[in-house]
Write a protein that holds these residues in place. Structure first.
Motif, PDB file in Angstrom:
ATOM      1  N   ARG A  28       0.586  -1.182   0.503  1.00 45.35           N
ATOM      2  CA  ARG A  28       0.139  -0.053   0.336  1.00 45.35           C
ATOM      3  C   ARG A  28       0.851   0.817  -0.314  1.00 45.35           C
ATOM      4  O   ARG A  28       0.680   2.118  -1.074  1.00 45.35           O
ATOM      5  N   ASN A  29       2.164   1.203   0.881  1.00 44.45           N
ATOM      6  CA  ASN A  29       2.542   2.799   1.218  1.00 44.45           C
ATOM      7  C   ASN A  29       3.911   3.005  -0.241  1.00 44.45           C
ATOM      8  O   ASN A  29       4.248   3.450  -0.041  1.00 44.45           O
ATOM      9  N   VAL A  44       7.137   4.158  -6.535  1.00 44.30           N
ATOM     10  CA  VAL A  44       8.159   2.794  -6.564  1.00 44.30           C
ATOM     11  C   VAL A  44       7.746   3.599  -7.996  1.00 44.30           C
ATOM     12  O   VAL A  44       8.681   3.537  -9.132  1.00 44.30           O
ATOM     13  N   LEU A  45       6.220   3.365  -8.535  1.00 42.79           N
ATOM     14  CA  LEU A  45       5.909   4.107  -9.877  1.00 42.79           C
ATOM     15  C   LEU A  45       6.456   5.208 -10.536  1.00 42.79           C
ATOM     16  O   LEU A  45       6.713   5.271 -11.502  1.00 42.79           O
ATOM     17  N   ALA A  46       6.274   6.218  -9.557  1.00 42.59           N
ATOM     18  CA  ALA A  46       6.531   7.586  -9.652  1.00 42.59           C
ATOM     19  C   ALA A  46       8.088   7.359 -10.036  1.00 42.59           C
ATOM     20  O   ALA A  46       8.989   8.047 -10.841  1.00 42.59           O
ATOM     21  N   ILE A  62      12.655   6.851 -16.953  1.00 43.58           N
ATOM     22  CA  ILE A  62      12.117   5.909 -18.113  1.00 43.58           C
ATOM     23  C   ILE A  62      11.283   8.110 -18.871  1.00 43.58           C
ATOM     24  O   ILE A  62      12.369   7.759 -20.038  1.00 43.58           O
ATOM     25  N   ILE A  63      11.537   8.896 -18.311  1.00 46.60           N
ATOM     26  CA  ILE A  63      10.914  10.081 -19.131  1.00 46.60           C
ATOM     27  C   ILE A  63      11.989  10.693 -19.308  1.00 46.60           C
ATOM     28  O   ILE A  63      12.450  10.986 -20.487  1.00 46.60           O
ATOM     29  N   LEU A  64      13.723  10.649 -18.307  1.00 44.86           N
ATOM     30  CA  LEU A  64      14.822  11.638 -18.348  1.00 44.86           C
ATOM     31  C   LEU A  64      15.451  10.619 -20.135  1.00 44.86           C
ATOM     32  O   LEU A  64      15.730  11.312 -20.658  1.00 44.86           O
ATOM     33  N   THR A 112       7.417  11.691  -3.855  1.00 43.06           N
ATOM     34  CA  THR A 112       6.016  10.852  -3.290  1.00 43.06           C
ATOM     35  C   THR A 112       5.736  10.462  -2.340  1.00 43.06           C
ATOM     36  O   THR A 112       4.645  10.208  -1.424  1.00 43.06           O
ATOM     37  N   ALA A 113       6.389   9.784  -1.730  1.00 44.50           N
ATOM     38  CA  ALA A 113       6.604   8.992  -0.355  1.00 44.50           C
ATOM     39  C   ALA A 113       5.437  10.162   1.157  1.00 44.50           C
ATOM     40  O   ALA A 113       5.068   9.215   1.775  1.00 44.50           O
TER      41      ALA A 113
END
Length: 688
Positions: free
Chosen positions: A436-437, A442-444, A450-452, A480-481
């Motif tokens: 949940r946490n 991790v996705l962020a 990938i974007i960079l 994000t966390a």
């Protein structure tokens, strides 16, 4: 006035020695009485202890007078005092005459002693917070003070007089120090260095008297946080000074004196984190005691490296005999710490053991191990030239590649722990809680990578680009966390009270300032790492630039408009006027400068910097080519540097919030949302 300064130094030494002797004797007598070894009235040693406290207060007044006397001599151009002759001159601007107090060895030792006495003054005024523990801490502090005042009186006297004819003008202040930040950078650094004496004194005193419980940690928590903040600000002010004055395009060069300030910061940071384990779970007691002992010893080592001329640095003073004094005092301090620990180590038995590797405790443990590994790396690299010369007779220097090779991976792992530590529970974290946490952070992080890479970063081609990509990705994970922690708690408040989200975040922070202020500090650390990661993409260009010539770097073109000179009583300057164009549009005019200081007969560079959140256009006037007579312009394009300084401001904000007492619910009915928030936080992150 020099005679007055010398007298007040002697007075401070006498008062300090009296306070040390009476304090030590009284505490020894009271300890014997408490253990039943001696039966006598406690009123006599208690009265002597009070005289010791008052003598300590008086020593602060005496040292204040001594510091005032030295500053007065600087402002009145009293060149009969050797220190004033060597570090000031008549044309020196007022702020830098004040800064002369810490520009040389003797004055900086006086500043050290005065700040220590000021900290001791506050401890003695607040002695009723715990009379006996404060007495131990006060006596230890005055013992440290005796060393520094003795050193000034017998080895590095700030009021030594000039022999023979007194010159009409002084030698002037080092040109490197004639920069506005140097008026505040050294005092800020010293406030951090000296400030760690207070938690050290309380920790050593608590161990000596077998102090029950963790109250000494509660007493010193704000001391430690404020001291750590001072040291943090001092380090980054020094980095900004190096960036703005030294003219090499960087802000950290792994200089030995830079390293000397970093080492106690690393152990102090470890101490701030690990004491939370002792407060919450009664763990790591021995670890914490030695962390603060090591931090204090490292502040002495940093002072030794700077003052004794053991290392080559733009920050260090010349070779000096006071190094032997510092080595002796460090050996004595370590011996006292070791003896006390060996005698009282049974008092440091832990109450709990580590229950799981996936827990808040384990994250703190790994955090401490990494910080200590970083500290050892810096210590080894700093002392290796000294050790190699001592063993082989040849000095072998250690450069930036060594520190970067070891330090960068450690720093990235620490950044990762900054994100995962707060969302782990105490004792053990369930698999469900981890999913949940961690899934969103991790996705962020993965999405950022990938974007960079799609934007052009090729980590497989360049090690620096790889580290930068990892830093950006972990930074996204941490942000994000941390943001999720705020949003979860704020959502509960918003549901219970009908507040909007922003108001709910403010309320959440007020209810647990220590925890959420710490999260803001972590956010600031991420911004600093982002700024540092930008150095992987630095560009540089150097060119002789005549009238109306142009040079390019990245998307920018610099066109020379003129070269001119200026003169004042303190220095003569040459500078260039350069128009800056981007996409054929003029965006700025920069004036890099080179100054020649009359008093010191030294030349220094003044950088011109056009800065924004994306990058710094950093321009240096490097003088003239002696063969062609053409001016030389050197330009750096440094991405993301401003995020370092913004990150420091965020750290200051977070620390200030953490120092504010948490808001307590006014009534039982109004405390319901707070209880629910705490329950949610416990389920998610294990609480504070």
């Amino acid at each position: 006035m020099p005679q007055f300064g010398s007298f007040t130094l002697l007075l401070a030494l006498g008062l300090s020695v009296y306070a040390l002797v009476m304090g030590t004797f009284s505490l020894w007598q009271l300890a014997r009485a408490s253990s039943g070894l001696q039966n006598f009235s406690r009123s006599v040693p208690e009265r002597l202890l009070e005289t010791s406290r008052r003598a300590g207060i008086a020593s602060f007044i005496a040292l204040t007078c001594a510091a005032f006397a030295l500053v007065w001599c600087a402002f009145t151009n009293n060149f009969s005092v050797a220190y004033i002759l060597h570090h000031t001159n008549r044309a020196l601007p007022g702020p830098y005459k004040f800064a002369a107090l810490w520009s040389g060895q003797e004055g900086s030792l006086l500043l050290w002693a005065w700040l220590l006495s000021a900290y001791g003054f506050i401890v003695r005024l607040r002695h009723k917070v715990d009379v006996r523990l404060s007495a131990y801490a006060s006596t230890i502090l005055i013992g440290i003070q005796v060393f520094f005042v003795t050193l000034m009186v017998f080895a590095a006297h700030p009021f030594s007089m000039v022999t023979g004819t007194i010159p009409a003008d002084g030698n002037g202040l080092n040109p490197l120090l004639q920069y506005p930040e140097m008026v505040i950078h050294p005092p800020m650094l010293y406030l951090g260095y000296v400030g760690f004496s207070v938690p050290f004194a309380f920790a050593l005193g608590a161990l000596m008297m077998r102090y029950p419980g963790e109250k000494w940690i509660h007493i010193t928590r704000r001391w430690t946080m404020i001291t750590w903040l001072f040291l943090t600000c001092g380090i980054f002010l020094g980095a900004h000074w190096a960036y703005s004055v030294l003219g090499w395009g960087g802000y950290w060069g792994w200089d030995p004196v830079e390293n000397a300030s970093l080492m106690p910061w690393l152990t102090g940071t470890a101490f701030l984190h690990s004491v939370m384990m002792q407060e919450k779970r009664g763990m790591m007691k021995t670890w914490n005691v030695w962390l603060i002992f090591s931090t204090f010893l490292l502040t002495l080592l940093g002072t030794l490296l700077t003052r004794a001329g053991l290392v080559q640095s733009v920050h260090a003073f010349a070779q000096s005999s006071i190094g032997d004094w510092f080595v002796g005092f460090m050996i004595l301090t370590f011996a006292v710490c070791l003896f006390t620990y060996l005698r009282q180590r049974d008092h440091l038995r832990v109450e709990h053991r580590l229950d799981s590797l996936v827990s808040r405790e384990s994250s703190f443990l790994f955090n401490n191990l990494l910080l200590l590994a970083a500290c050892f790396t810096v210590l080894w690299g700093t002392l290796f030239p000294i050790l190699s010369e001592w063993v082989q007779g040849t000095k072998v220097t250690v450069g930036a590649p060594f520190y970067n090779r070891v330090g960068v991976p450690i720093g990235l792992f620490l950044l990762f722990l900054t994100g995962i530590g707060p969302v782990l529970a105490w004792r053990s974290t369930s698999l469900r809680s981890m999913r949940r946490n961690f899934i969103l952070p991790v996705l962020a992080g993965v999405a950022t990578a990938i974007i960079l890479m799609a934007a052009g970063i090729r980590p497989w081609r360049d090690e620096a680009a790889l580290y930068a990509l990892v830093s950006f990705s972990i930074g996204a994970l941490v942000i994000t966390a941390v943001s999720s922690e705020f949003l979860r708690g704020a959502h509960v408040i918003a549901q219970q009270t009908g507040r909007n989200l922003l108001s709910a975040i403010v309320e959440l922070t007020r209810r647990n300032t220590r925890r959420y202020g710490g999260y803001i500090v972590h956010f600031g650390v991420v911004l600093i790492f982002i700024g540092i990661a930008g150095s992987a993409f630095n560009q540089v260009n150097e060119q002789e630039l005549g009238f109306h010539d142009a040079m390019t770097i990245g998307p920018y073109k610099l066109v020379d408009q003129s070269y001119t000179e200026d003169d004042n009583p303190n220095f003569r300057s040459e500078y260039a006027l350069l128009d800056v164009y981007k996409a054929n549009k003029k965006i700025a005019q920069l004036a890099p400068e080179q100054r020649f200081y009359y008093a010191s007969q030294q030349t220094e560079t003044m950088v011109a910097n056009q800065s924004n959140l994306e990058r710094d256009l950093y321009v240096i006037y490097a003088g003239k080519n002696p063969d062609s007579g053409q001016p030389i312009i050197k330009v750096f394009l440094n991405p993301l540097v401003n995020w370092i300084w913004i990150g420091v401001l965020v750290i200051i904000l977070g620390t200030a919030i953490a120092l504010i007492p948490s808001k307590k619910p006014a009534s039982r009915s109004r405390s319901l949302p707070a209880r629910e928030i705490n329950e949610t936080a416990e389920a998610v992150a294990g609480g504070d």
